[in-house]
Design a protein around this motif. Structure first.
Motif, mmCIF file in Angstrom:
data_model
loop_
_atom_site.group_PDB
_atom_site.id
_atom_site.type_symbol
_atom_site.label_atom_id
_atom_site.label_comp_id
_atom_site.label_asym_id
_atom_site.label_seq_id
_atom_site.Cartn_x
_atom_site.Cartn_y
_atom_site.Cartn_z
ATOM 1 N N HIS B 162 0.916 -1.063 0.060
ATOM 2 C CA HIS B 162 -0.014 -0.001 -0.003
ATOM 3 C C HIS B 162 0.797 1.196 0.058
ATOM 4 N N THR B 163 0.629 2.080 -1.021
ATOM 5 C CA THR B 163 1.479 3.274 -0.992
ATOM 6 C C THR B 163 0.794 4.598 -1.294
ATOM 7 N N ALA B 164 1.292 5.604 -0.938
ATOM 8 C CA ALA B 164 0.842 6.814 -1.253
ATOM 9 C C ALA B 164 1.755 8.191 -1.578
ATOM 10 N N HIS B 165 1.467 8.527 -2.798
ATOM 11 C CA HIS B 165 2.339 9.296 -3.511
ATOM 12 C C HIS B 165 1.631 10.772 -3.664
ATOM 13 N N ALA B 166 2.561 11.718 -4.154
ATOM 14 C CA ALA B 166 2.260 13.118 -4.471
ATOM 15 C C ALA B 166 1.429 13.294 -5.503
ATOM 16 N N THR B 167 1.642 12.496 -6.409
ATOM 17 C CA THR B 167 1.183 12.768 -7.849
ATOM 18 C C THR B 167 0.576 11.585 -8.446
ATOM 19 N N TYR B 168 -0.344 11.744 -9.451
ATOM 20 C CA TYR B 168 -1.020 10.744 -10.220
ATOM 21 C C TYR B 168 0.180 10.016 -10.926
ATOM 22 N N GLU B 169 1.137 10.663 -11.635
ATOM 23 C CA GLU B 169 2.259 9.904 -12.375
ATOM 24 C C GLU B 169 3.241 9.178 -11.413
ATOM 25 N N ASP B 170 3.525 9.651 -10.095
ATOM 26 C CA ASP B 170 4.298 8.942 -9.244
ATOM 27 C C ASP B 170 3.788 7.517 -8.961
ATOM 28 N N ALA B 171 2.312 7.573 -8.430
ATOM 29 C CA ALA B 171 1.567 6.523 -8.305
ATOM 30 C C ALA B 171 1.435 5.491 -9.620
ATOM 31 N N ARG B 172 1.180 6.010 -10.464
ATOM 32 C CA ARG B 172 1.014 5.119 -11.731
ATOM 33 C C ARG B 172 2.710 4.508 -11.928
ATOM 34 N N ALA B 173 3.519 5.007 -11.948
ATOM 35 C CA ALA B 173 4.816 4.717 -12.403
ATOM 36 C C ALA B 173 5.336 3.664 -11.032
#
Lengths: 470, 470
Positions: B162-173
């Motif tokens: 389970h992860t949380a990221h600042a941006t859509y792109e970071d999560a997608r990558a």
């Protein structure tokens, strides 16, 4: 002006210090369901290292890992009378599954003797199948009325060993071997806690056992913590579940069994044994992070150097983290690593670089001194060994200093106010034990006159160790 | 007269072969509560090796292990609408704890997005706290109406990231990296299963995700098995649980999340990918036992020699077991190791000893040949590498041979009777997908024309892979 303490001092309020430390070192949070806990990455890292060290010892003891379902039919629990009496008040019961009410409710395992015996009775046919030596790493649930993180939680993580043997003697020897060579060795030589190995009285025995061996550690406030137990189950479960084997003489015999467990409670024991007013102190052999190399400032040369030191230490077999988060103030990071109890900090700033030195800060004895960067790969492993030994010595010295010989119940209660009392079991007995219990003091274990583990409760010369306990 | 087969032949009844193998290789038993399973030591050993290999990859991906309670307040589940709709029919509900009815029933986690978001919302304050990368190894419960050991069980073991990221792109990558570098790398290079990496259609997505990436393996009967999934959750859970961070620009933003899981189902995939009519075949890189050295007879010199060979192989880095149980007939032991799929057997009898040779039996390609005992430490590692590559090649060849390009729903259903069909997604679409579903055939995933993972369902040239699935 002295800086404000990071934690409530131990001397002011030990339970609050414990809770503060767990929060601030980011070890765990309370879960949403009463009595449950969230184990955060740094806390889980301690447990992972405990698992690694224990698992290696369990495998050396010949046991193999397996996994049994956590859902146990309620009817299994009732087959062993003492067992169900002991666990019934603590059970969590699943009544609905897949949108329907279940025909028979299932309980979430509080321990797995019953379900494991159901399978042992299928797998064991002849003496050739014995000994059968199984361990499982699992979560278990015991509904807790007075929960405390790591020490008493509704759900906790543990290992539980379950074995079946052909004879009473084999089972007894195996329970004893686990007690000494798995638990004792791990707790003394890795956790650096000078546990006492002893035998539980009948009153304190596991529900369904004929004998319970225990390891008791003295915490920083003088109270006792039961750190692990190893049980002889006799043939109680074997009879309830018909776990039998065909002997070499062609007779059907019930097996003799053991079970033994240790849990995330050991994380609480670690904190309360070695923690101080600045936070946790993790024994180097356990630590997932033995050394942190900190860049004091965000200078390129400094950052390059801390990475180089980190790589050199890693190559030397040290578990190391490089902290080059120079956008976070150095003081805050240093306090955080101190809270987390990392044994050694190596701090490097621009001036150190010029001098070819680094500041070596030691969490366990305390103190800081400049050392040559070139000497670090030689120095650090030696420092870690020294610190491991120091923690164990401090644990032993505390236990010795706070344990007193007593001869009456009144003296025993007084001793238990600050530490442990030792009283001849012949003078106390089950009646004295019951009286102590009324005052919140329990017999943690019996030890023989020579310090060994007694063969029986009434062995001549047995000493009862009495204390308040977690 | 040919000897009776140990297992039901695959060609006669594949599901029965699967169940036979699991019983006879002592991998698992059915649990007492419907749909649960007991994972026996040899089966658990496969899972332990999977955990080790996966855990190392997960840590390299920067995620840290933690542990969240398995009891989740029922109210958490309802906060994300699609999520509760997806999981409600499969929940196990605890209504009683500690002898009392609970005020709010709790569910046993079917997956942990909800409880983890509750804590992420506390732990994440600013962009400095991101990415937050967490994994947990745990048991989960999904009430199964049609259970099958390892493949669909009411309780199973898994890892869930389970992860949380600042941006859509970071999560997608990140979801993509886990898909390829953790799951893809492990399944291809350790499990030796030539999985297809693709994208799920909207119909097959995880409940609450905006995108699900999957790895699909072809089993020995031509059916597909979903071996692992990696989801982009978008901001769905972040909005439901108010998981927000203060950006560098001083604005409160919802995090972008991923979750990803793989489970004991992989053990089922391993069996159905590599098993044959003689039992399991375990890829050498996975095998907890790569080589077994067998004493054919209980001659002292033979027993001494097999132990010597075992020690030499162990020193050469091979995972080896010595089988000197000469009181059990050799034939029975050989069949048992064959059933368990140990890649290499080295068999030594008195005559071999005289000649300085041993019989080398290879489970994966099959066949036996005498080899010089002195050459074993050189030969065996090379044989293991060769066998690892062979299993992967066989997996790829089967998939290629049993996959056909089709252009209509009728042809797709026909292809799915023996293997997989490939059909342009533009020709099938959600409507065609629904029609296929009526006939028990599903779109396992979409792949781009060049074989890569599509960026979107409607990307031009997308191919749907259709199959019957476990």
């Amino acid at each position: 002006m002295a800086k404000a303490p990071v934690l409530t001092p131990q001397a002011d309020d030990f339970p609050r210090w414990y809770q503060d430390l767990i929060n601030k070192a980011e070890l765990a949070d309370n879960g949403p369901v009463r009595g449950t806990m969230v184990i955060r990455p740094y806390g889980y890292g301690l447990w992972e290292r405990m698992q690694q060290e224990m698992d290696a010892r369990i495998k050396r003891a010949g046991a193999q890992n397996a996994y049994f379902p956590m859902f146990i039919p309620q009817s299994y629990l009732t087959r062993e009378a003492e067992h169900v009496e002991g666990f019934a008040p603590e059970l969590a019961v699943v009544t609905h599954g897949g949108g329907k009410e279940l025909e028979e409710p299932v309980v979430v395992r509080p321990t797995s003797e019953t379900i494991i015996n159901e399978y042992f009775s299928k797998w064991v046919q002849s003496y050739r199948d014995l000994p059968l030596l199984i361990n499982q790493w699992a979560n278990v649930v015991r509904w807790e009325l007075r929960p405390r993180v790591f020490l008493r939680t509704t759900e906790f993580l543990w290992q539980e060993g379950h074995t079946a043997h052909a004879t009473y003697e084999d089972a007894r020897a195996y329970a004893d071997m686990i007690h000494r060579e798995v638990y004792g060795d791990f707790m003394v030589n890795v956790l650096a806690i000078d546990v006492v190995l002893g035998r539980k009285t009948a009153r304190e025995r596991f529900a369904g056992a004929i004998n319970t061996l225990t390891l008791e550690g003295m915490m920083g406030d003088g109270k006792a913590l039961q750190m692990g137990t190893s049980h002889e189950l006799g043939q109680n479960f074997a009879k309830a579940f018909h776990t039998q084997y065909l002997s070499g003489e062609g007779k059907q015999e019930h097996v003799w069994q053991t079970s033994w467990g240790s849990s995330t409670r050991m994380v609480g024991g670690l904190i309360m044994s070695h923690g101080d007013d600045n936070g946790l102190r993790v024994p180097p052999r356990l630590a997932s992070v033995q050394v942190v190399v900190l860049a004091i400032k965000g200078d390129d040369a400094v950052v390059a150097k801390v990475r180089e030191i980190g790589a050199a230490l890693e190559a030397a077999g040290v578990r190391v983290v490089v902290d080059d988060r120079t956008d976070v103030p150095f003081g805050r990071r240093a306090v955080d690593w101190e809270l987390k109890g990392v044994p050694v900090r190596i701090e490097v700033g621009p001036r150190d670089l010029e001098a070819g030195t680094a500041m070596l800060a030691r969490r366990i004895p305390g103190g800081k001194e400049p050392v040559s960067i070139d000497a670090l790969t030689q120095l650090v492993p030696a420092v870690l060994e020294e610190d491991q030994a120091l923690l164990l010595r401090q644990s032993r010295e505390r236990r010795e200093a706070r344990t007193v010989d007593v001869t009456s119940i009144e003296e025993a209660v007084e001793a238990a106010a600050t530490g442990w009392g030792r009283i001849p079991w012949a003078d106390l007995g089950p009646e004295g034990e019951a009286k102590l219990a009324e005052q919140g003091v329990s017999v943690r274990c019996l030890v023989a006159a020579d310090g060994s583990v007694p063969e029986a409760d009434d062995q001549s010369g047995n000493i009862a160790i009495v204390a308040r306990a977690y």
